[in-house]
Design a protein around this motif. Structure first.
Motif, PDB file in Angstrom:
ATOM      1  N   VAL A 160      56.676   4.052  48.443  1.00  0.00           N
ATOM      2  CA  VAL A 160      55.530   3.746  49.312  1.00  0.00           C
ATOM      3  C   VAL A 160      54.324   3.482  48.420  1.00  0.00           C
ATOM      4  O   VAL A 160      54.373   3.690  47.208  1.00  0.00           O
ATOM      5  N   SER A 161      53.223   3.044  49.037  1.00  0.00           N
ATOM      6  CA  SER A 161      52.043   2.716  48.236  1.00  0.00           C
ATOM      7  C   SER A 161      50.834   3.508  48.724  1.00  0.00           C
ATOM      8  O   SER A 161      50.957   4.508  49.418  1.00  0.00           O
ATOM      9  N   TYR A 162      49.655   3.038  48.365  1.00  0.00           N
ATOM     10  CA  TYR A 162      48.439   3.825  48.561  1.00  0.00           C
ATOM     11  C   TYR A 162      48.131   4.123  50.024  1.00  0.00           C
ATOM     12  O   TYR A 162      47.501   5.136  50.330  1.00  0.00           O
ATOM     13  N   GLY A 163      48.572   3.276  50.930  1.00  0.00           N
ATOM     14  CA  GLY A 163      48.333   3.539  52.338  1.00  0.00           C
ATOM     15  C   GLY A 163      48.960   4.830  52.822  1.00  0.00           C
ATOM     16  O   GLY A 163      48.559   5.384  53.852  1.00  0.00           O
ATOM     17  N   ASN A 164      49.948   5.347  52.080  1.00  0.00           N
ATOM     18  CA  ASN A 164      50.606   6.615  52.406  1.00  0.00           C
ATOM     19  C   ASN A 164      50.093   7.780  51.566  1.00  0.00           C
ATOM     20  O   ASN A 164      50.633   8.890  51.668  1.00  0.00           O
ATOM     21  N   ASN A 165      49.073   7.542  50.759  1.00  0.00           N
ATOM     22  CA  ASN A 165      48.601   8.564  49.817  1.00  0.00           C
ATOM     23  C   ASN A 165      47.580   9.477  50.495  1.00  0.00           C
ATOM     24  O   ASN A 165      46.375   9.232  50.475  1.00  0.00           O
ATOM     25  N   THR A 166      48.085  10.568  51.091  1.00  0.00           N
ATOM     26  CA  THR A 166      47.226  11.477  51.855  1.00  0.00           C
ATOM     27  C   THR A 166      46.094  12.051  51.012  1.00  0.00           C
ATOM     28  O   THR A 166      45.010  12.352  51.541  1.00  0.00           O
ATOM     29  N   SER A 167      46.310  12.231  49.717  1.00  0.00           N
ATOM     30  CA  SER A 167      45.281  12.812  48.853  1.00  0.00           C
ATOM     31  C   SER A 167      43.993  11.994  48.856  1.00  0.00           C
ATOM     32  O   SER A 167      42.910  12.538  48.616  1.00  0.00           O
ATOM     33  N   MET A 168      44.096  10.705  49.151  1.00  0.00           N
ATOM     34  CA  MET A 168      42.902   9.879  49.174  1.00  0.00           C
ATOM     35  C   MET A 168      41.967  10.256  50.321  1.00  0.00           C
ATOM     36  O   MET A 168      40.770   9.965  50.266  1.00  0.00           O
ATOM     37  N   HIS A 169      42.502  10.934  51.344  1.00  0.00           N
ATOM     38  CA  HIS A 169      41.620  11.447  52.399  1.00  0.00           C
ATOM     39  C   HIS A 169      40.681  12.519  51.856  1.00  0.00           C
ATOM     40  O   HIS A 169      39.545  12.640  52.325  1.00  0.00           O
ATOM     41  N   LEU A 170      41.152  13.302  50.897  1.00  0.00           N
ATOM     42  CA  LEU A 170      40.253  14.270  50.258  1.00  0.00           C
ATOM     43  C   LEU A 170      39.124  13.542  49.546  1.00  0.00           C
ATOM     44  O   LEU A 170      37.967  13.989  49.566  1.00  0.00           O
ATOM     45  N   GLY A 171      39.440  12.420  48.926  1.00  0.00           N
ATOM     46  CA  GLY A 171      38.396  11.601  48.309  1.00  0.00           C
ATOM     47  C   GLY A 171      37.393  11.095  49.332  1.00  0.00           C
ATOM     48  O   GLY A 171      36.184  11.067  49.074  1.00  0.00           O
ATOM     49  N   GLU A 172      37.896  10.706  50.523  1.00  0.00           N
ATOM     50  CA  GLU A 172      36.986  10.304  51.591  1.00  0.00           C
ATOM     51  C   GLU A 172      36.034  11.443  51.959  1.00  0.00           C
ATOM     52  O   GLU A 172      34.834  11.226  52.141  1.00  0.00           O
ATOM     53  N   CYS A 173      36.590  12.650  52.081  1.00  0.00           N
ATOM     54  CA  CYS A 173      35.748  13.803  52.410  1.00  0.00           C
ATOM     55  C   CYS A 173      34.676  14.029  51.354  1.00  0.00           C
ATOM     56  O   CYS A 173      33.513  14.286  51.660  1.00  0.00           O
ATOM     57  N   CYS A 174      35.081  13.937  50.087  1.00  0.00           N
ATOM     58  CA  CYS A 174      34.146  14.180  48.987  1.00  0.00           C
ATOM     59  C   CYS A 174      33.067  13.106  48.902  1.00  0.00           C
ATOM     60  O   CYS A 174      31.980  13.355  48.358  1.00  0.00           O
ATOM     61  N   SER A 175      33.345  11.922  49.430  1.00  0.00           N
ATOM     62  CA  SER A 175      32.362  10.837  49.365  1.00  0.00           C
ATOM     63  C   SER A 175      31.172  11.068  50.290  1.00  0.00           C
ATOM     64  O   SER A 175      30.116  10.465  50.105  1.00  0.00           O
ATOM     65  N   LYS A 176      31.371  11.929  51.305  1.00  0.00           N
ATOM     66  CA  LYS A 176      30.340  12.186  52.311  1.00  0.00           C
ATOM     67  C   LYS A 176      29.907  10.908  53.025  1.00  0.00           C
ATOM     68  O   LYS A 176      28.745  10.728  53.402  1.00  0.00           O
ATOM     69  N   LYS A 177      30.858  10.021  53.237  1.00  0.00           N
ATOM     70  CA  LYS A 177      30.584   8.746  53.907  1.00  0.00           C
ATOM     71  C   LYS A 177      31.238   8.639  55.276  1.00  0.00           C
ATOM     72  O   LYS A 177      31.217   7.567  55.890  1.00  0.00           O
ATOM     73  N   LEU A 178      31.850   9.714  55.745  1.00  0.00           N
ATOM     74  CA  LEU A 178      32.599   9.657  56.991  1.00  0.00           C
ATOM     75  C   LEU A 178      31.800  10.193  58.171  1.00  0.00           C
ATOM     76  O   LEU A 178      30.883  10.993  58.008  1.00  0.00           O
ATOM     77  N   LYS A 179      32.207   9.779  59.367  1.00  0.00           N
ATOM     78  CA  LYS A 179      31.622  10.283  60.604  1.00  0.00           C
ATOM     79  C   LYS A 179      32.407  11.511  61.054  1.00  0.00           C
ATOM     80  O   LYS A 179      33.637  11.529  61.016  1.00  0.00           O
ATOM     81  N   MET A 180      31.706  12.550  61.461  1.00  0.00           N
ATOM     82  CA  MET A 180      32.344  13.755  61.979  1.00  0.00           C
ATOM     83  C   MET A 180      32.729  13.551  63.442  1.00  0.00           C
ATOM     84  O   MET A 180      31.962  12.994  64.225  1.00  0.00           O
TER      85      MET A 180
END
Length: 276
Positions: free
Chosen positions: A176-196
């Motif tokens: 599989v490739s990056y679209g299945n890489n759950t760890s990247m969601h942690l990166g999203e959280c750390c970016s502080k760019k997401l909507k709660m």
């Protein structure tokens, strides 16, 4: 894919021993902490099926290492959020009244594949308690990974993903490739760019089934392919990524900390998605 299709598309039988060889050539070693995402159909015809895949990973890592797989169950959630597919509104009340609560022992995974579903029931494997974002783990840091998985921010700073990060763990994308890489969601959280946002799920509280609400982020994994391509082509990340094959499957083996940090930094350059 049928078994006949797998046989027809496989040049040489894939076995536990050939996968052990391929995993070691890709960079897996004894004692590592590794989160694995797999597509069995991409590996080829496997003697022993998902059990052989898991045993090959365990043989390489040994009990001194830790093997983790996502055990997500997105269907243990509010039916009003279901889109793939949606259900009729007239069903909603029955679903709210009857949906079984999340149970780490009994609730099946959803969309995680045969290997992850088999792994969650393997001897010595423990599963975290989040109703939609649980993880299953085996090995030396098993308890550390799965214990204390809180409801709020289930893929964030108190999640199993963050504990893998703290342990300098690795990510194996097997077929599989990056679209299945759950760890990247942690990166999203750390970016502080997401909507709660707010979600709800049925869980057991003091032996009673209860719908509970919790805070989550509005994730955007559709960006992961673009971020992954940038990661692969960044010369500074060469030391953090290995590319090879497990059986017939194109596979990626990377530092989890590196891809999480890269994702966070990439997203920090974009627009802010403000919390409500």
């Amino acid at each position: 894919m049928t078994e006949w299709d797998a046989i027809r598309r496989t040049k040489t039988a894939v076995t536990r021993s050939t996968m052990v060889r391929d995993l070691r050539q890709l960079g897996l070693k004894e004692g590592m902490t590794v989160i694995v995402h797999t597509s069995m159909s991409r590996i080829g015809w496997i003697c022993g099926g998902p059990v052989a895949v898991i045993e090959a990973l365990q043989e390489v890592l040994t009990p001194a290492g830790t093997l983790i797989m996502p055990a997500h169950s997105a269907d243990v959630s509010d039916p009003i959020d279901w889109e793939n597919p949606p259900v009729p509104k007239k069903w909603m009340q029955a679903i709210y009244q009857e949906m079984p609560p999340f149970d780490p022992e009994r609730t099946p995974t959803l969309g995680m594949g045969r290997v992850a579903e088999t792994f969650r029931k393997f001897p010595g494997v423990r599963r975290s308690s989040h109703p939609i974002y649980s993880f299953a783990a085996w090995g030396a840091a098993c308890d550390q990974i799965v214990d204390g998985h809180v409801l709020d921010d289930g893929l964030g700073q108190d999640s199993p993903l963050a504990k893998i990060y703290q342990l300098n763990g690795w990510v194996l994308l097997l077929g599989v490739s990056y679209g299945n890489n759950t760890s990247m969601h942690l990166g999203e959280c750390c970016s502080k760019k997401l909507k709660m946002i707010t979600r709800q799920s049925p869980i057991l509280l003091n032996g009673q089934r209860r719908w509970v609400s919790y805070r989550d982020w509005d994730y955007h994994e559709e960006r992961f392919s673009q971020i992954g391509h940038a990661f692969e082509t960044d010369p500074r990340e060469t030391k953090n990524l290995q590319i090879g094959k497990i059986g017939q499957a194109d596979s990626l083996f990377m530092s989890q900390r590196a891809i999480v940090d890269f994702t966070a930094n990439f997203l920090k350059q974009g627009p802010v998605h403000r919390s409500k």
